[in-house]
Design a protein around this motif. Structure first.
Motif, mmCIF file in Angstrom:
data_model
loop_
_atom_site.group_PDB
_atom_site.id
_atom_site.type_symbol
_atom_site.label_atom_id
_atom_site.label_comp_id
_atom_site.label_asym_id
_atom_site.label_seq_id
_atom_site.Cartn_x
_atom_site.Cartn_y
_atom_site.Cartn_z
ATOM 1 N N LYS A 144 0.656 -0.854 -0.176
ATOM 2 C CA LYS A 144 -0.390 -0.613 -0.412
ATOM 3 C C LYS A 144 1.181 1.366 0.061
ATOM 4 O O LYS A 144 0.851 2.320 -0.680
ATOM 5 C CB LYS A 144 -1.684 -0.008 1.352
ATOM 6 C CG LYS A 144 -2.337 -0.883 1.226
ATOM 7 C CD LYS A 144 -2.570 -0.889 2.245
ATOM 8 C CE LYS A 144 -4.492 -0.858 2.572
ATOM 9 N NZ LYS A 144 -5.078 -1.159 1.685
ATOM 10 N N PHE A 145 1.979 0.642 0.859
ATOM 11 C CA PHE A 145 2.669 2.812 1.007
ATOM 12 C C PHE A 145 3.331 2.602 -0.222
ATOM 13 O O PHE A 145 3.398 4.124 -0.786
ATOM 14 C CB PHE A 145 4.098 2.207 2.332
ATOM 15 C CG PHE A 145 4.616 3.785 2.371
ATOM 16 C CD1 PHE A 145 3.700 4.821 3.601
ATOM 17 C CD2 PHE A 145 6.007 3.527 2.102
ATOM 18 C CE1 PHE A 145 4.417 5.750 3.325
ATOM 19 C CE2 PHE A 145 6.393 4.592 2.523
ATOM 20 C CZ PHE A 145 5.935 5.745 2.472
ATOM 21 N N SER A 146 4.371 1.673 -1.006
ATOM 22 C CA SER A 146 5.009 2.267 -1.859
ATOM 23 C C SER A 146 3.581 2.430 -3.580
ATOM 24 O O SER A 146 4.693 3.189 -4.234
ATOM 25 C CB SER A 146 4.986 0.781 -2.008
ATOM 26 O OG SER A 146 4.422 -0.235 -2.564
ATOM 27 N N GLN A 147 3.103 2.246 -2.914
ATOM 28 C CA GLN A 147 1.940 2.080 -4.073
ATOM 29 C C GLN A 147 1.517 4.269 -4.276
ATOM 30 O O GLN A 147 1.396 4.637 -4.954
ATOM 31 C CB GLN A 147 0.805 1.776 -4.433
ATOM 32 C CG GLN A 147 1.207 -0.103 -4.660
ATOM 33 C CD GLN A 147 -0.434 -0.963 -5.624
ATOM 34 O OE1 GLN A 147 -0.969 -0.052 -5.974
ATOM 35 N NE2 GLN A 147 0.080 -2.491 -5.002
ATOM 36 N N ALA A 148 1.788 4.020 -3.154
ATOM 37 C CA ALA A 148 0.838 5.447 -2.748
ATOM 38 C C ALA A 148 2.159 6.866 -2.585
ATOM 39 O O ALA A 148 2.142 6.989 -3.602
ATOM 40 C CB ALA A 148 0.358 5.860 -1.151
ATOM 41 N N MET A 149 3.304 5.927 -2.023
ATOM 42 C CA MET A 149 4.083 7.342 -2.655
ATOM 43 C C MET A 149 4.944 7.278 -4.224
ATOM 44 O O MET A 149 5.052 8.531 -4.502
ATOM 45 C CB MET A 149 5.811 6.855 -1.822
ATOM 46 C CG MET A 149 7.326 7.070 -2.228
ATOM 47 S SD MET A 149 7.999 6.611 -0.749
ATOM 48 C CE MET A 149 7.656 7.671 0.556
ATOM 49 N N SER A 150 4.327 6.005 -4.945
ATOM 50 C CA SER A 150 4.419 5.989 -6.441
ATOM 51 C C SER A 150 3.643 6.810 -6.703
ATOM 52 O O SER A 150 4.046 8.089 -7.654
ATOM 53 C CB SER A 150 4.823 5.307 -7.096
ATOM 54 O OG SER A 150 5.195 4.720 -8.248
ATOM 55 N N ALA A 151 2.355 7.394 -6.627
ATOM 56 C CA ALA A 151 1.558 7.806 -7.228
ATOM 57 C C ALA A 151 1.546 9.843 -6.274
ATOM 58 O O ALA A 151 1.690 10.216 -7.303
ATOM 59 C CB ALA A 151 0.292 7.646 -6.244
ATOM 60 N N MET A 152 2.106 9.707 -5.491
ATOM 61 C CA MET A 152 2.305 10.879 -5.108
ATOM 62 C C MET A 152 3.160 11.809 -6.006
ATOM 63 O O MET A 152 3.317 12.877 -6.007
ATOM 64 C CB MET A 152 2.622 10.743 -3.150
ATOM 65 C CG MET A 152 2.927 12.372 -3.315
ATOM 66 S SD MET A 152 3.514 12.352 -1.438
ATOM 67 C CE MET A 152 5.188 11.936 -1.316
ATOM 68 N N LEU A 203 2.726 9.037 4.480
ATOM 69 C CA LEU A 203 3.598 9.725 3.569
ATOM 70 C C LEU A 203 3.258 11.230 3.785
ATOM 71 O O LEU A 203 4.710 11.705 2.657
ATOM 72 C CB LEU A 203 2.152 8.823 1.906
ATOM 73 C CG LEU A 203 2.150 9.293 1.182
ATOM 74 C CD1 LEU A 203 3.171 8.296 0.689
ATOM 75 C CD2 LEU A 203 0.796 9.346 0.335
ATOM 76 N N GLU A 204 3.153 11.755 4.295
ATOM 77 C CA GLU A 204 3.143 13.267 4.999
ATOM 78 C C GLU A 204 4.924 13.983 5.291
ATOM 79 O O GLU A 204 5.627 14.871 4.364
ATOM 80 C CB GLU A 204 2.429 13.823 5.850
ATOM 81 C CG GLU A 204 0.530 13.750 5.992
ATOM 82 C CD GLU A 204 -0.089 14.421 4.311
ATOM 83 O OE1 GLU A 204 0.646 15.540 4.279
ATOM 84 O OE2 GLU A 204 -0.072 14.476 3.574
ATOM 85 N N THR A 205 5.587 13.017 5.622
ATOM 86 C CA THR A 205 7.301 12.747 5.809
ATOM 87 C C THR A 205 7.454 12.902 4.336
ATOM 88 O O THR A 205 8.511 13.561 4.443
ATOM 89 C CB THR A 205 6.821 12.003 6.659
ATOM 90 O OG1 THR A 205 6.971 11.987 8.044
ATOM 91 C CG2 THR A 205 8.835 11.667 6.499
ATOM 92 N N PHE A 206 7.071 11.870 3.619
ATOM 93 C CA PHE A 206 8.102 11.973 1.670
ATOM 94 C C PHE A 206 7.490 13.412 1.428
ATOM 95 O O PHE A 206 7.778 13.212 0.080
ATOM 96 C CB PHE A 206 8.107 10.874 2.212
ATOM 97 C CG PHE A 206 8.434 9.610 3.126
ATOM 98 C CD1 PHE A 206 9.927 9.265 2.899
ATOM 99 C CD2 PHE A 206 7.210 9.105 3.641
ATOM 100 C CE1 PHE A 206 10.146 8.656 3.733
ATOM 101 C CE2 PHE A 206 7.465 8.050 4.706
ATOM 102 C CZ PHE A 206 9.286 7.824 4.953
ATOM 103 N N ARG A 207 6.511 13.841 2.009
ATOM 104 C CA ARG A 207 6.341 14.950 0.274
ATOM 105 C C ARG A 207 7.038 16.095 0.250
ATOM 106 O O ARG A 207 7.541 16.838 1.093
ATOM 107 C CB ARG A 207 4.849 15.149 1.060
ATOM 108 C CG ARG A 207 3.736 16.484 -0.147
ATOM 109 C CD ARG A 207 2.277 16.816 0.457
ATOM 110 N NE ARG A 207 1.158 15.319 1.070
ATOM 111 C CZ ARG A 207 0.793 14.434 -0.161
ATOM 112 N NH1 ARG A 207 1.101 15.018 -1.646
ATOM 113 N NH2 ARG A 207 0.089 14.187 0.134
ATOM 114 N N TRP A 208 6.909 16.588 -0.549
ATOM 115 C CA TRP A 208 7.735 17.899 -1.451
ATOM 116 C C TRP A 208 7.297 19.392 -0.311
ATOM 117 O O TRP A 208 5.491 19.151 -0.397
ATOM 118 C CB TRP A 208 7.880 18.585 -2.834
ATOM 119 C CG TRP A 208 8.650 18.906 -3.729
ATOM 120 C CD1 TRP A 208 7.527 20.315 -3.620
ATOM 121 C CD2 TRP A 208 9.333 19.863 -2.720
ATOM 122 N NE1 TRP A 208 8.555 21.373 -3.721
ATOM 123 C CE2 TRP A 208 9.765 21.047 -3.665
ATOM 124 C CE3 TRP A 208 10.636 19.750 -2.093
ATOM 125 C CZ2 TRP A 208 10.930 21.869 -3.758
ATOM 126 C CZ3 TRP A 208 11.791 20.249 -2.364
ATOM 127 C CH2 TRP A 208 12.042 21.288 -2.722
#
Length: 447
Positions: free
Chosen positions: A13-21, A185-190
């Protein structure tokens, strides 16, 4: 708890969400994914033997979801919390990388799955670097950077709550996992807004561009996501046709019949608009796109030979001539599975053929696998290298930070300090590959 999710499912779930972001944040990453998918499809169509080999080794399904990301943090507490986040996803710190020897003031580990089934499901990896403030020569600037880092929290309060809940329960329901993924995911957001004024940014940037990238923002934004290709030379040659400018040199070993370790290339880092404190406009360069091609994991003996030959080959400025030179130097590195096994240079996973299974009682511990392979009782599959190469990582960093990206930082290797910040020892990657090979031998009766 009813309907709990496994760590593998949460990682997926996380890897797909990060890829989409990241695809939304860096549209060229989406172009890169399309290019890699096209090249992989073409390779598999033209090489049925490779297609079958990947299918037999349970690697075909993971190819399309495989990603590695890279992040950089500024203080020990951030690294320790990341360890907890990745643990929820079944990802463990593997390997210690000292990039200060290559002029990059960080040391790192790779969070990744470590068992065979988890790797087959989704081998998501995050190369995670910790800034070494002690390598900032200017004491005033070093103190200023430490003070800035001390004031920030790169994790949302809800993310910390979810980590505590997982510690208490030992698992997540699907709803809880969805909340956790969204918050983590918020931690890794630009974040376009820098947390410092332009003068502070410039002072840190002049010391080293990476220091400014780590210190001056609210989070540890993902700076690249990397798909896996089956033909990196083809991708490198096609990138300009898709409007992508590749870095000059493909990092790592040369093209071979039996790929070894890891080859990497990337597109140049983007120059992105940012707002400094006080709403002054500026730009920041850090995020880029990377592609990798993975080969067989090498034993310590194989790695020593690789390091020796890579040092002998040196650096190049033109990819074509550099790759040709690499191939000449690496002609001393055996390029067949049989020779790699016989000389103890690489790790393999063994399994019995149907005929071999019929003769299982005749196989004894200590038998020579090569004789059983030649008899048709056994097959050997190369174990994929799941980790990273310090020289290649530094090469990718430097090519995207620019050759003028600050002074070269030559610090001493400090694995103990890194592990103290992490709160645990990092796992030795060689031991993981050896254990995987030994497990397969044991299943076949060879151990």
């Amino acid at each position: 708890m009813a309907n709990t999710l496994t760590a593998d499912e949460i990682r997926d779930k996380f890897s797909q969400a990060m890829s989409a972001m990241y695809q939304q944040e860096v549209p060229q990453y989406g172009t890169l994914l399309e290019l890699v998918a096209d090249v992989n499809l073409a390779v598999l169509e033209h090489d049925p033997e490779l297609h079958q080999q990947l299918e037999n080794a349970d690697e075909l399904a993971r190819l399309s979801v495989e990603r590695h990301g890279a992040i950089r943090v500024g203080k020990a507490e951030e690294l320790a919390v990341l360890k907890r986040i990745f643990a929820v996803m079944g990802m463990h710190p593997v390997g210690y990388y000292d990039l200060s020897q290559a002029g990059v003031p960080v040391h790192s580990t790779a969070f990744r799955p470590i068992d065979d089934q988890a790797l087959a499901r989704n081998p998501f990896r995050v190369f995670t670097s910790l800034l070494r403030l002690e390598l900032i020569d200017n004491p005033e600037l070093r103190a200023r950077a430490a003070a800035i880092l001390a004031q920030r929290d790169i994790f949302t309060p809800r993310c910390r709550e979810m980590l505590d809940l997982h510690d208490k329960q030992g698992s997540f329901s699907e709803d809880e996992a969805n909340i956790f993924v969204a918050e983590a995911l918020e931690t890794f957001r630009w974040h376009q807004h820098a947390t410092v004024d332009a003068d502070t940014y410039r002072a840190l940037h002049d010391e080293h561009r990476l220091i400014a990238d780590v210190v001056c923002f609210r989070g540890c934004h993902i700076n690249h996501l990397t798909p896996r290709t089956l033909d990196i030379d083809r991708v490198q040659s096609l990138m300009p046709e898709r409007g992508i400018t590749p870095k000059a040199i493909i990092e790592g070993p040369p093209r071979r019949e039996r790929p070894i370790l890891l080859r990497q290339t990337s597109f140049k880092a983007l120059e992105e608009p940012i707002l400094f404190a006080g709403e002054h406009h500026g730009t920041h360069t850090a995020r880029f796109g990377e592609i990798e091609q993975r080969g067989v994991a090498l034993t310590p003996k194989g790695r020593a030979l690789y390091d020796e030959l890579l040092l002998e080959a040196g650096n190049g400025t033109d990819n074509l001539s550099h790759q040709h030179h690499l191939q000449e130097v690496f002609s001393r590195f055996p390029d067949s599975d049989a020779l790699l096994r016989r000389q103890g240079l690489a790790y393999f996973r063994y399994r019995l053929t149907p005929v071999g299974d019929m003769h299982r009682q005749s196989i004894k511990p200590g038998d020579d696998p090569q004789l059983l392979i030649e008899r048709g009782w056994l097959v050997a599959q190369p174990i994929v290298y799941e980790d990273f190469l310090p020289v290649s990582a530094a090469g990718i960093f430097q090519s995207n930070l620019g050759s003028d990206g600050g002074h070269r930082q030559h610090g001493h290797s400090s694995r103990q300090e890194f592990e103290e910040a992490l709160g645990t020892a990092v796992t030795d990657e060689f031991s993981l590959y050896q254990q995987a090979e030994d497990r397969s031998k044991r299943r076949c009766g060879l151990l």
